[in-house]
Structure formats: C-alpha cells, structure tokens
Motif scaffolding. Structure first.
Motif, PDB file in Angstrom:
ATOM      1  N   THR A 178      50.683  63.173  86.552  1.00 33.68           N
ATOM      2  CA  THR A 178      50.343  62.055  87.403  1.00 33.68           C
ATOM      3  C   THR A 178      51.515  61.074  87.403  1.00 33.68           C
ATOM      4  O   THR A 178      52.418  61.206  86.595  1.00 33.68           O
ATOM      5  N   TYR A 179      51.510  60.131  88.332  1.00 33.36           N
ATOM      6  CA  TYR A 179      52.621  59.183  88.412  1.00 33.36           C
ATOM      7  C   TYR A 179      52.114  57.757  88.235  1.00 33.36           C
ATOM      8  O   TYR A 179      50.966  57.456  88.533  1.00 33.36           O
ATOM      9  N   PHE A 180      53.009  56.906  87.734  1.00 30.77           N
ATOM     10  CA  PHE A 180      52.547  55.550  87.377  1.00 30.77           C
ATOM     11  C   PHE A 180      53.589  54.497  87.753  1.00 30.77           C
ATOM     12  O   PHE A 180      53.798  53.534  87.040  1.00 30.77           O
ATOM     13  N   CYS A 181      54.217  54.682  88.922  1.00 31.90           N
ATOM     14  CA  CYS A 181      55.315  53.808  89.314  1.00 31.90           C
ATOM     15  C   CYS A 181      54.896  52.717  90.294  1.00 31.90           C
ATOM     16  O   CYS A 181      55.737  51.934  90.735  1.00 31.90           O
ATOM     17  N   HIS A 182      53.616  52.661  90.656  1.00 29.83           N
ATOM     18  CA  HIS A 182      53.189  51.662  91.635  1.00 29.83           C
ATOM     19  C   HIS A 182      52.683  50.416  90.920  1.00 29.83           C
ATOM     20  O   HIS A 182      51.953  50.528  89.941  1.00 29.83           O
ATOM     21  N   PRO A 183      53.038  49.217  91.436  1.00 36.66           N
ATOM     22  CA  PRO A 183      52.521  47.996  90.803  1.00 36.66           C
ATOM     23  C   PRO A 183      51.032  47.819  91.119  1.00 36.66           C
ATOM     24  O   PRO A 183      50.269  48.770  90.936  1.00 36.66           O
ATOM     25  N   ASN A 187      44.199  52.773  94.126  1.00 38.68           N
ATOM     26  CA  ASN A 187      43.919  54.202  94.309  1.00 38.68           C
ATOM     27  C   ASN A 187      45.206  55.012  94.184  1.00 38.68           C
ATOM     28  O   ASN A 187      45.248  56.013  93.479  1.00 38.68           O
ATOM     29  N   ASP A 188      46.222  54.579  94.893  1.00 35.16           N
ATOM     30  CA  ASP A 188      47.557  55.175  94.770  1.00 35.16           C
ATOM     31  C   ASP A 188      48.427  54.228  93.936  1.00 35.16           C
ATOM     32  O   ASP A 188      48.992  53.298  94.480  1.00 35.16           O
ATOM     33  N   ASN A 189      48.618  54.403  92.586  1.00 30.26           N
ATOM     34  CA  ASN A 189      47.995  55.511  91.933  1.00 30.26           C
ATOM     35  C   ASN A 189      47.519  55.141  90.539  1.00 30.26           C
ATOM     36  O   ASN A 189      47.567  55.936  89.622  1.00 30.26           O
ATOM     37  N   PRO A 219      57.218  58.475  86.557  1.00 33.53           N
ATOM     38  CA  PRO A 219      57.424  57.792  87.831  1.00 33.53           C
ATOM     39  C   PRO A 219      57.611  58.862  88.913  1.00 33.53           C
ATOM     40  O   PRO A 219      58.267  59.880  88.660  1.00 33.53           O
ATOM     41  N   GLU A 220      57.015  58.633  90.074  1.00 32.41           N
ATOM     42  CA  GLU A 220      56.998  59.675  91.101  1.00 32.41           C
ATOM     43  C   GLU A 220      58.425  60.077  91.513  1.00 32.41           C
ATOM     44  O   GLU A 220      59.351  59.276  91.464  1.00 32.41           O
ATOM     45  N   THR A 221      58.602  61.256  91.923  1.00 32.47           N
ATOM     46  CA  THR A 221      59.851  61.870  92.379  1.00 32.47           C
ATOM     47  C   THR A 221      60.907  61.893  91.269  1.00 32.47           C
ATOM     48  O   THR A 221      60.977  62.885  90.550  1.00 32.47           O
ATOM     49  N   TYR A 318      43.832  51.525 103.654  1.00 34.16           N
ATOM     50  CA  TYR A 318      44.438  50.547 102.740  1.00 34.16           C
ATOM     51  C   TYR A 318      45.649  51.110 102.001  1.00 34.16           C
ATOM     52  O   TYR A 318      46.245  50.428 101.173  1.00 34.16           O
ATOM     53  N   TYR A 319      45.973  52.381 102.263  1.00 37.13           N
ATOM     54  CA  TYR A 319      47.085  53.047 101.558  1.00 37.13           C
ATOM     55  C   TYR A 319      48.355  52.195 101.589  1.00 37.13           C
ATOM     56  O   TYR A 319      48.758  51.695 102.635  1.00 37.13           O
ATOM     57  N   HIS A 320      48.950  51.995 100.413  1.00 39.92           N
ATOM     58  CA  HIS A 320      50.190  51.212 100.266  1.00 39.92           C
ATOM     59  C   HIS A 320      50.068  49.788 100.814  1.00 39.92           C
ATOM     60  O   HIS A 320      51.000  49.287 101.448  1.00 39.92           O
ATOM     61  N   THR A 321      48.901  49.174 100.567  1.00 42.21           N
ATOM     62  CA  THR A 321      48.757  47.747 100.891  1.00 42.21           C
ATOM     63  C   THR A 321      47.978  47.073  99.763  1.00 42.21           C
ATOM     64  O   THR A 321      47.340  47.740  98.934  1.00 42.21           O
TER      65      THR A 321
END
Ligand code: ZN
Length: 437
Positions: A178-183, A187-189, A219-221, A318-321
């Motif tokens: 799984t990835y954990f780079c989003h503040p 949901n994502d993520n 972190p993703e990618t 709501y993706y990426h907001t």
C-alpha cells in the motif's frame, strides 16, 4: 466488529492531519503510529540513490505556508489544511499582485467548495490549492499579497518505507503493498495505509499460514520502484498479491484485475465478491494507469497484483480533493473491506491447485485403474465420475482452482475434490499451491 471499527476510526483520526509526501517526517510519524498495531520495520533509503530509471528525490521538509492580504490577514493557511500547499513546493517569501499569483493557484471547477490536491515532485516549483471562494477572496483582497512557503530540500535525507515479513509454512511469498504519500486525504489513500496494518495484524494472529507474506508501505511510484530495486531477488520470486488502495468509501466494492486476467487471484476475488456483494460490485480490467501494480507487474517482475476497492480512485467525485475526508471515509467501510481482503487471502492460502502430470494428450485411464466402468452403459453417478476425471485432467494445469473447474463444468465441487484426490493417489496428478501464470 464494533471494537475494530472504533479502533480503525481512532487511527484514521490520528493519522489524517499528518503531512505525508514522498518523503519527510509525516511519513515516519505515520509508520510509527502503525507500529502500535503491527511490528513493522521502518527502513530509510538515502536521497540521491539511483533506483532503476529513477533517483530517490531529496527529502522535503515543510513547516508552514500562507498567503496574506495587505492587512496581514491569512487568506490561505497550510496550518488549517495541508493540501493548500502543492506538495514539494520550494521555499519562497515575497510580495506579489494577484495577477502574478493567479497562475500558481489551483482550484476545482467541478467542486467549487473543494481544495484540489496537487503535487510537484519531480520539477522544482511551488503553488497553492484553494477553494473557489478563497480564489475570489484573493482576487478582491487589497494588494500586494504576501506569499510565504517555509520549506527545504535535504539531499542528505531519505525516503522512508515500512516492511513486515510474516513467515508461513512455505517460503513462497504473497505481496501486500500500500502507499502512504498523500497528506490529508482519506480514501486515497489513508484508508489503504490503515487497513493494511489491521490486515497484517489478522494475518499474524492466524495459527496456520501456508504462504509467507511480504507487507509493505511505500510512497507511491518512486517508493515502490525503490523497494523493488532494493529487494529485487525476493520480489522476482513473488507471483501474486494485492495493492491495497481506496478501501474506505461509502460506495460499491470493485476490483482491478491483475495483469494476467487468468491468474487465480482474480477468480478468487470474484468468488468472494459474488458471495458477499452479489451484483453490486464492479470489475475494472487491468489498465496501465493506476497504482503500484505499474511497478510490480512491469516486465522485470510481472507480479499479479489486484486491487479490491471500495470507491476506487478516479471513480468517486471527491478523488484528490479536500472532500475526501473523514466524513466520507469511515471505520465501518474499512472494516467491511478488511473482511473481504481476509476472506480472499484465506482462500488463496488454503487453495490447492492440482496439476496433470501428463499434459500431452489424454491419460489412458484404464491403465491407471481409473476408468470407472467395465464397459457398456454408465450408471449416472459413474458418468459424472468419468466427467470429473476427464475435466480435471483437461483443466488442472497447476494454475486453475477447483472452483473454476466447477464453474466451467457445472460439476459439484465436492465430487471434483474427491476425484482430484483419487487422481493424485493414482499418480497422474499432483497437488500444490498456485504456480505462476
Ligand atoms: Zn492519489
């Protein structure tokens, strides 16, 4: 169940506000909190290290960011919401007019009340993300505007990953990533980050595990690329697994197929979805866009990783907001996803995949004492027994589950199981776990 929901909610609340990115203290703190759930290991990969065609970027540290009007009122404030600042923004402190600032402002046309999420990981830049109302307030504000980003890049820093290896009876590993780079996006993520920890806890509790499990938070990618580069030998041996992402929305379950649609992981997921959410789930064929399956399923690895989602990325408004928050994502949704993931892994872990040892032309049944009649007409149950043996030998290539044989032939699973065991006893089949597709 209510106990685990409350536990999940508490972890979501604790982690949601942290400033995560490709690198940085927010990432380390996130993993430290998860260590309260499972004994994952925190690993650091130095910035500047080449990893295949990529280079681990400098560590980004951010302390504060804001935009003030001429009277000193903060109209945009990173302390109030960390997605206001474009991730990896470079430091800056200057006065400017609205017209100078406007090209650096990102807003959502579709969701005017939302703050969009933007990044600038691989090219030095800066920017702010705002609601439509904030945009117009900045436009009307008496100038000049004062813009400040208190950040720095540390070439001596590192990229942080979490890893937990859970041994099973077999050295063969199943990958769960799984990835954990989003503040502050739920949901994502954050949902995947948190659910994976609870999934790992349940796997650790199991008394018997056939497979070993390699569970990673990256972190993703670039994090997944770096993990593959640092663990190439082990990763090349892995055949299948799951990328855990977007598991906490109120919407429908879905699953993204692994790169080889015929891989058993896909059939297992479909079985579980049919049983638990018949007619209310969505199949997404493998696609080159998406998450870290882009790395794990690349030619050098070709791991069959699928994703079992609840409100998949790209699919919910709501993706990426900033509206992807803890009003949208709740512990009960994560708990429902957790139960599905555990069921899929339990079946994968317990599934026996038979293989015909003589794949060239038909086996001569009578020679092995497995032709069920002595001649003439078959009794109905003998006909079914013969069908079962023939279909098993025809379909069981080491990679086709008995459930799949049952679905294709209409023969009862129990009959197939006993026939398969007889064929093993007679030396024309072997049993094993799934092999690579
Ligand atoms: Zn994302």
């Amino acid at each position: 169940m209510s106990g685990v929901i409350a536990e999940i909610d508490a972890v979501l609340e604790r982690l949601f506000p942290l400033t995560r990115s490709l690198t940085g203290e927010g990432n380390r703190e996130t993993l430290r909190v998860l260590r309260g759930i499972v004994p994952l290991e925190i690993k650091e990969y130095p910035c500047g290290s080449p990893v295949y065609d990529w280079v681990i970027p400098d560590e980004w540290r951010v302390r504060d960011a804001w935009i003030k009007d001429a009277a000193g009122n903060k109209l945009v404030d990173f302390q109030r919401c960390n997605i206001h600042l474009v991730s990896y923004s470079e430091p800056l402190h200057r006065q400017m007019t609205f017209d100078e600032l406007a090209p650096r402002l990102h807003r959502s046309e579709e969701l005017p009340e939302a703050i969009p999420y933007r990044t600038s990981y691989y090219c030095r830049d800066w920017g702010f993300c705002v609601t439509q109302a904030q945009y117009h307030a900045l436009e009307r504000a008496p100038g000049p505007l004062e813009v400040m980003v208190d950040s720095e890049f540390d070439a001596a820093g590192s990229l942080t990953v979490g890893e937990l290896l859970i041994p099973g009876e077999s050295a063969e590993e199943v990958l769960i990533s799984t990835y954990f780079c989003h503040p502050s996006l739920a949901n994502d993520n954050l949902s995947g980050t948190v659910m994976t920890a609870f999934l790992a806890r349940e796997l650790l509790k199991r008394e018997r595990r056939h497979y070993s499990y390699r569970i990673v938070w990256v972190p993703e990618t670039v994090g997944a690329v770096a993990y593959c580069a640092r663990n190439e030998t082990a990763m090349k041996r892995i055949r299948r697994g799951l990328v855990v992402t977007c598991v906490g929305g109120p919407g429908p379950f879905g699953y993204k197929q692994s790169v080889d649609a015929e891989d058993p992981i896909n059939a297992l997921i479909e079985e579980v979805l049919e049983e638990r959410a018949a007619g209310e789930w969505v199949r997404y064929p493998f696609d080159i866009h998406g998450s870290d399956e882009r790395q794990y399923s690349s030619q050098g690895f070709r791991i069959n990783v699928a994703s079992l989602t609840k409100d998949k990325y790209y699919e919910y408004p709501y993706y990426h907001t900033s509206l992807d928050d803890l009003a949208f994502v709740r512990g009960e949704h994560l708990a429902a996803s957790l139960a599905l993931h555990l069921e899929v892994l339990e079946r994968l872990d317990g599934e026996v995949f038979y293989r015909n040892l003589q794949p060239h032309c038909e086996v001569m049944l009578s020679k092995h004492g497995i032709y069920p009649a002595t001649g003439g007409a078959f009794l109905p149950d003998q006909a079914q027994e013969l069908d079962a043996r023939l279909w098993l030998l025809f379909l069981c290539d080491g990679n086709t589950s008995l459930r799949r044989v049952a679905a294709r032939t209409g023969l009862p699973l129990a009959a197939l199981r006993s026939s398969a065991e007889l064929l093993v006893e007679k030396g024309v089949m072997e049993r094993g776990t799934a092999v690579g597709g």
